[in-house]
Design a protein around this motif. Sequence first.
Motif, short mmCIF file in Angstrom:
data_model
loop_
_atom_site.label_atom_id
_atom_site.label_comp_id
_atom_site.label_asym_id
_atom_site.label_seq_id
_atom_site.Cartn_x
_atom_site.Cartn_y
_atom_site.Cartn_z
N SER A 92 -4.75 -2.57 10.92
CA SER A 92 -3.83 -3.71 10.76
C SER A 92 -3.95 -4.23 9.34
CB SER A 92 -4.18 -4.83 11.74
OG SER A 92 -3.42 -6.00 11.47
N LEU A 93 -2.85 -4.74 8.82
CA LEU A 93 -2.91 -5.49 7.57
C LEU A 93 -3.36 -6.91 7.90
CD1 LEU A 93 0.50 -4.26 6.10
CD2 LEU A 93 -1.77 -3.54 5.36
N HIS A 94 -3.83 -7.63 6.90
CA HIS A 94 -4.22 -9.04 7.10
C HIS A 94 -3.47 -9.90 6.10
CE1 HIS A 94 -6.85 -8.45 3.60
NE2 HIS A 94 -7.30 -7.36 4.20
N ILE A 95 -3.67 -11.22 6.17
CA ILE A 95 -2.83 -12.07 5.31
C ILE A 95 -3.18 -11.94 3.84
CG2 ILE A 95 -2.20 -13.66 7.17
CD1 ILE A 95 -4.09 -15.70 5.95
N GLY A 96 -4.34 -11.33 3.53
CA GLY A 96 -4.61 -11.00 2.13
C GLY A 96 -3.59 -10.00 1.59
N ASN A 97 -3.08 -9.11 2.48
CA ASN A 97 -2.04 -8.14 2.08
C ASN A 97 -0.66 -8.77 1.99
OD1 ASN A 97 -3.78 -6.26 4.41
ND2 ASN A 97 -3.80 -5.68 2.25
N LEU A 98 -0.54 -9.98 2.54
CA LEU A 98 0.78 -10.62 2.65
C LEU A 98 1.40 -10.92 1.29
CD1 LEU A 98 2.40 -11.20 5.16
CD2 LEU A 98 1.45 -13.50 5.24
N VAL A 99 0.55 -11.16 0.27
CA VAL A 99 1.08 -11.41 -1.08
C VAL A 99 1.86 -10.19 -1.55
CG1 VAL A 99 0.50 -12.00 -3.46
CG2 VAL A 99 -0.88 -12.92 -1.61
N GLN A 100 1.27 -9.00 -1.34
CA GLN A 100 1.95 -7.77 -1.80
C GLN A 100 3.17 -7.45 -0.95
OE1 GLN A 100 1.14 -6.95 -4.67
NE2 GLN A 100 -0.69 -8.23 -4.59
N ILE A 101 3.07 -7.72 0.35
CA ILE A 101 4.25 -7.52 1.21
C ILE A 101 5.39 -8.41 0.73
CG2 ILE A 101 5.16 -7.77 3.55
CD1 ILE A 101 2.33 -7.18 4.61
N MET A 102 5.08 -9.69 0.44
CA MET A 102 6.12 -10.62 -0.01
C MET A 102 6.67 -10.23 -1.38
SD MET A 102 6.60 -12.48 2.52
CE MET A 102 7.90 -13.42 1.72
N THR A 103 5.84 -9.62 -2.22
CA THR A 103 6.33 -9.13 -3.51
C THR A 103 7.43 -8.10 -3.28
OG1 THR A 103 4.14 -9.50 -4.49
CG2 THR A 103 5.64 -8.08 -5.71
N LEU A 104 7.19 -7.17 -2.34
CA LEU A 104 8.21 -6.16 -2.02
C LEU A 104 9.45 -6.79 -1.38
CD1 LEU A 104 6.26 -3.05 -0.64
CD2 LEU A 104 7.31 -3.34 -2.89
N VAL A 105 9.23 -7.80 -0.52
CA VAL A 105 10.36 -8.49 0.13
C VAL A 105 11.23 -9.17 -0.92
CG1 VAL A 105 10.97 -10.41 1.67
CG2 VAL A 105 9.18 -8.82 2.36
N HIS A 106 10.61 -9.91 -1.86
CA HIS A 106 11.38 -10.57 -2.92
C HIS A 106 12.07 -9.53 -3.81
CE1 HIS A 106 10.05 -14.52 -1.85
NE2 HIS A 106 8.77 -14.28 -2.12
N PHE A 107 11.39 -8.41 -4.05
CA PHE A 107 11.97 -7.33 -4.87
C PHE A 107 13.25 -6.81 -4.23
CE2 PHE A 107 11.91 -2.84 -6.47
CZ PHE A 107 11.91 -3.12 -7.84
N GLN A 108 13.19 -6.60 -2.90
CA GLN A 108 14.37 -6.10 -2.19
C GLN A 108 15.48 -7.14 -2.16
OE1 GLN A 108 13.90 -4.94 2.02
NE2 GLN A 108 15.19 -3.17 1.58
#
Length: 425
Positions: free
Chosen positions: A42-58
């Motif tokens: 599982s990912l954790h909320i520490g990974n959420l910064v990078q996930i959100m970077t990709l979301v904003h990028f898209q």
Amino acid sequence: MKDFVEELKWRGMVHDIMPGTQEELNKGMTAAYIGFDPTADSLHIGNLVQIMTLVHFQKCGHKPIALVGGATGMVGDPSGKSAERNLLDEDTLNHNLSCVKKQLENFLEFEGDNAAEVVNNYDWFKDFNFLDFIRDVGKHITVNYMMAKDSVKSRLETGLSFTEFSYQLVQGYDFYYLWKHKNAKLQLGGSDQWGNIVTGTELIRRKEQGEAFAMTTPLITKADGSKFGKSEGGNIWLDAEKTSPYKFYQYWINSSDEDVEKYIKIFSLREKEEIEALISEHREAPHQRLLQRTLADELTVRVHSKEDLDTAIKASSILFGKSTTEDLASLDEKTLLQVFEGVPQTDVRKSELEGKDVTTFLSETTQNIIFKSKGEARKMIQGGGVSINKTKVTTPDQSVDFDLLQDKYLLAQRGKKNYYLIKVV
């Protein structure tokens, strides 16, 4: 198209950026990637910064690529690590990869002109033999260049295996491969990844005379100095089995006022004007915790579901607000135990309840952890200060015939804040 770099700047999400990156992105749709480490399922909320970077990028009109490191997971990244970690076997890695991929699909859009893609670097490394790798990749990057990296220098005294030393070459080749085959011009990541990322841009330049770019986000720290994404029980995971939606919700609700102003910019998809208005409103009445509630609601729905959010709010109100017997009865056992984690608990045999009045039950039967004596219990019941399962006990002689929660629990409440969980065995 919205300017991605400007979007991240106002959100406080830019740490390092290679010259020319913003100009390259403003030419039109660009592909970029971030690597995710499959060391857990599982990912954790520490990974959420990078996930959100990709979301904003898209959302800014570009194409996001999420790389799950099936190959790099077998090697181990020394960045930010003080010691060599255990390597995972292939079956564990494959299980972790499929779980991580599924979680990423909750955030990114996989249809349309700039559809997101999930790739696994094991696909291009599995047939790459060692001699070909050191000839085709290793000859382009000098040992001096690799030794200068902070992730290497910081480990030289404690020891660094050749496996971990070579990690930056493996990640550098990932960038080269995606640049060549997926037209990925940019690699994104946390600030601790800068050294690994620029090794990739250097490999592209030296091997193909190509141009590629790098950009990193700052590592988030909490105002009190503790690590973001951690609680007393460890990581806050995105998997509901590892961290319940209630605990996930509570993490954001309990954010400090100082931290939440930073978090809402990073993790919310709301626009700048709306976020700034929310921050202003919050500052006028911080005790109402507007930002905490707004962010907790948004993230719990996105990571889990609206139904999970409703349960988390209901569970929170049981401890901290007005709630009913029905609210309490609707909680599943796992959430019930998490809500009342840390409150005094005791076991009582079912046979001990038969013929008992509530005064005896709340004192002698429960080993006097709730009331030290029958007299103390009787007095508080008569004063209207005792409830069982959120129903007020009205008379000291009332029999103990309450419906069990999950067929095995009773929740006693003394006064406003003192709870006791009784397990009927």
